[in-house]
Design a protein around this motif. Structure first.
Motif, mmCIF file in Angstrom:
data_model
loop_
_atom_site.group_PDB
_atom_site.id
_atom_site.type_symbol
_atom_site.label_atom_id
_atom_site.label_comp_id
_atom_site.label_asym_id
_atom_site.label_seq_id
_atom_site.Cartn_x
_atom_site.Cartn_y
_atom_site.Cartn_z
ATOM 1 N N ALA A 1 80.595 47.239 40.682
ATOM 2 C CA ALA A 1 81.064 46.059 41.247
ATOM 3 C C ALA A 1 82.590 45.867 40.889
ATOM 4 C CB ALA A 1 80.541 44.694 41.169
ATOM 5 N N GLU A 2 83.183 46.028 42.644
ATOM 6 C CA GLU A 2 84.574 45.546 42.919
ATOM 7 C C GLU A 2 85.030 43.613 41.706
ATOM 8 O OE1 GLU A 2 86.591 47.814 43.089
ATOM 9 O OE2 GLU A 2 85.292 49.240 43.192
ATOM 10 N N ASP A 3 84.651 42.559 42.189
ATOM 11 C CA ASP A 3 84.623 41.198 41.785
ATOM 12 C C ASP A 3 84.100 40.758 40.934
ATOM 13 O OD1 ASP A 3 86.618 38.805 42.655
ATOM 14 O OD2 ASP A 3 84.694 38.922 43.097
ATOM 15 N N TRP A 4 84.168 40.592 40.378
ATOM 16 C CA TRP A 4 83.806 40.140 38.706
ATOM 17 C C TRP A 4 83.930 38.735 38.737
ATOM 18 C CZ3 TRP A 4 79.356 42.351 36.378
ATOM 19 C CH2 TRP A 4 79.189 43.304 36.554
ATOM 20 N N ARG A 5 83.393 37.407 38.461
ATOM 21 C CA ARG A 5 83.538 36.207 37.559
ATOM 22 C C ARG A 5 82.754 35.767 36.911
ATOM 23 N NH1 ARG A 5 87.763 34.642 42.040
ATOM 24 N NH2 ARG A 5 88.063 35.997 43.151
ATOM 25 N N VAL A 6 82.487 34.441 35.948
ATOM 26 C CA VAL A 6 82.156 34.161 35.753
ATOM 27 C C VAL A 6 81.151 32.447 36.126
ATOM 28 C CG1 VAL A 6 81.334 32.344 33.221
ATOM 29 C CG2 VAL A 6 83.775 34.031 33.310
ATOM 30 N N LEU A 7 79.266 33.519 36.453
ATOM 31 C CA LEU A 7 79.146 32.404 37.679
ATOM 32 C C LEU A 7 78.506 31.007 35.997
ATOM 33 C CD1 LEU A 7 77.780 31.173 40.298
ATOM 34 C CD2 LEU A 7 75.985 32.959 39.368
ATOM 35 N N THR A 8 78.331 31.210 35.105
ATOM 36 C CA THR A 8 77.484 29.869 34.328
ATOM 37 C C THR A 8 77.469 30.596 33.122
ATOM 38 O OG1 THR A 8 76.297 27.950 34.207
ATOM 39 C CG2 THR A 8 74.678 29.513 35.118
ATOM 40 N N ASP A 9 77.560 29.569 31.683
ATOM 41 C CA ASP A 9 77.275 30.183 30.732
ATOM 42 C C ASP A 9 76.115 29.353 30.418
ATOM 43 O OD1 ASP A 9 79.015 31.596 30.704
ATOM 44 O OD2 ASP A 9 80.602 30.237 29.897
ATOM 45 N N VAL A 10 74.844 29.884 29.537
ATOM 46 C CA VAL A 10 73.653 28.768 28.980
ATOM 47 C C VAL A 10 73.184 29.264 28.320
ATOM 48 C CG1 VAL A 10 72.899 28.348 31.718
ATOM 49 C CG2 VAL A 10 72.121 30.535 30.606
ATOM 50 N N TYR A 11 72.479 28.597 27.136
ATOM 51 C CA TYR A 11 71.729 27.629 26.195
ATOM 52 C C TYR A 11 70.061 28.578 27.008
ATOM 53 C CZ TYR A 11 75.667 27.181 23.691
ATOM 54 O OH TYR A 11 77.030 26.802 22.427
ATOM 55 N N THR A 12 69.731 29.272 26.396
ATOM 56 C CA THR A 12 68.146 29.714 26.862
ATOM 57 C C THR A 12 67.111 28.564 26.359
ATOM 58 O OG1 THR A 12 67.479 31.882 25.637
ATOM 59 C CG2 THR A 12 68.697 32.054 27.649
ATOM 60 N N THR A 13 67.205 28.305 25.140
ATOM 61 C CA THR A 13 66.200 27.627 24.410
ATOM 62 C C THR A 13 66.592 26.903 22.959
ATOM 63 O OG1 THR A 13 64.753 29.548 24.584
ATOM 64 C CG2 THR A 13 63.840 27.293 23.240
ATOM 65 N N PRO A 14 67.678 26.106 23.262
ATOM 66 C CA PRO A 14 68.228 25.099 22.033
ATOM 67 C C PRO A 14 66.957 24.817 21.183
ATOM 68 C CG PRO A 14 69.013 24.120 23.974
ATOM 69 C CD PRO A 14 68.045 25.330 25.135
ATOM 70 N N GLY A 15 66.559 24.259 21.505
ATOM 71 C CA GLY A 15 65.308 23.497 20.774
ATOM 72 C C GLY A 15 64.944 24.438 19.726
ATOM 73 N N GLY A 16 64.914 26.030 19.948
ATOM 74 C CA GLY A 16 64.000 26.517 19.235
ATOM 75 C C GLY A 16 64.929 28.684 19.090
ATOM 76 N N CYS A 17 66.176 28.130 19.713
ATOM 77 C CA CYS A 17 66.348 29.440 19.257
ATOM 78 C C CYS A 17 68.146 29.735 19.202
ATOM 79 C CB CYS A 17 66.702 30.375 20.333
ATOM 80 S SG CYS A 17 67.091 31.789 20.782
#
Length: 209
Positions: A107-123
């Motif tokens: 890909a030519e153009d890269w951006r950060v879409l979002t940051d997440v914690y997948t399962t913050p209660g157990g991981c």
């Protein structure tokens, strides 16, 4: 309304143990002191972190792949993703590698879409999801895959179709769901060019330039 922002916090840990160590992840048991002074035990998976790529072509189609996931006993439609295998690994370079290895695409153009914690209660897994545009096939031989990736199916699916499938409960992969809905929200808001740059800081997984 005020600003709603997640904030750093850390309750005191009296003791910690690691009863299980796997190939890439482990399980940790912490004795945590609550605000009222009582102590509770919390078990959680320790994870190196991950990256994922929502690759969007010039026809607003998303590059997705179907892969068997044994814990849930399903083939899931997903976006390319992978672990941050090396401490301090640059997440953009990891994402570019995963897009090449799983889809044979660049890909030519890269951006950060979002940051997440997948399962913050157990991981403690943190995932950075990138938006990749200006995509094209990589020349040369494909990367040699193994295990679950051997029978992956690749497709380019209209963004709107994926959005409808998510809301109908037909698509369940975390990164796919978050990525698609985030792109749709960005398009309806300030636009994709207003997204954070690809090298934006990531406090959850600090990385080298």
């Amino acid at each position: 309304m005020g600003s709603f922002t997640d904030t750093p916090a850390e309750w005191r840990v009296k003791a910690s143990a690691t009863p299980f160590r796997g190939n890439k992840t482990s399980v940790r048991t912490d004795e945590v002191v609550m605000p009222d002074g009582t102590t509770v035990t919390r078990d959680y998976q320790v994870h190196p972190g991950s990256v994922a790529v929502l690759a969007l072509d010039d026809q607003d189609r998303v590059l997705v792949l179907s892969q068997y996931r044994h814990p849930v006993r399903q083939r899931l439609w997903e976006i390319p993703a992978g672990l941050l295998d090396v401490p301090g690994e640059n997440p953009l370079r990891a994402a570019q590698r995963e897009l090449y290895e799983e889809a044979h695409v660049k890909a030519e153009d890269w951006r950060v879409l979002t940051d997440v914690y997948t399962t913050p209660g157990g991981c403690d897994e943190a995932v950075r999801i990138f938006l990749a545009r200006g995509i094209s096939d990589v020349e040369g031989e494909r990367f040699e895959v193994e295990d679950e990736e051997l029978d992956m199916e690749l497709a380019r699916v209209p963004l709107a179709l994926l959005g409808r499938g998510i809301l109908k409960g037909e698509l369940h992969n975390n990164c796919l769901v978050v990525g698609v809905l985030s792109v749709m929200a960005a398009m309806a808001g300030d636009g994709l060019d207003a997204l954070r740059p690809a090298d934006a800081p990531w406090p959850a997984r600090p990385f080298e330039a």
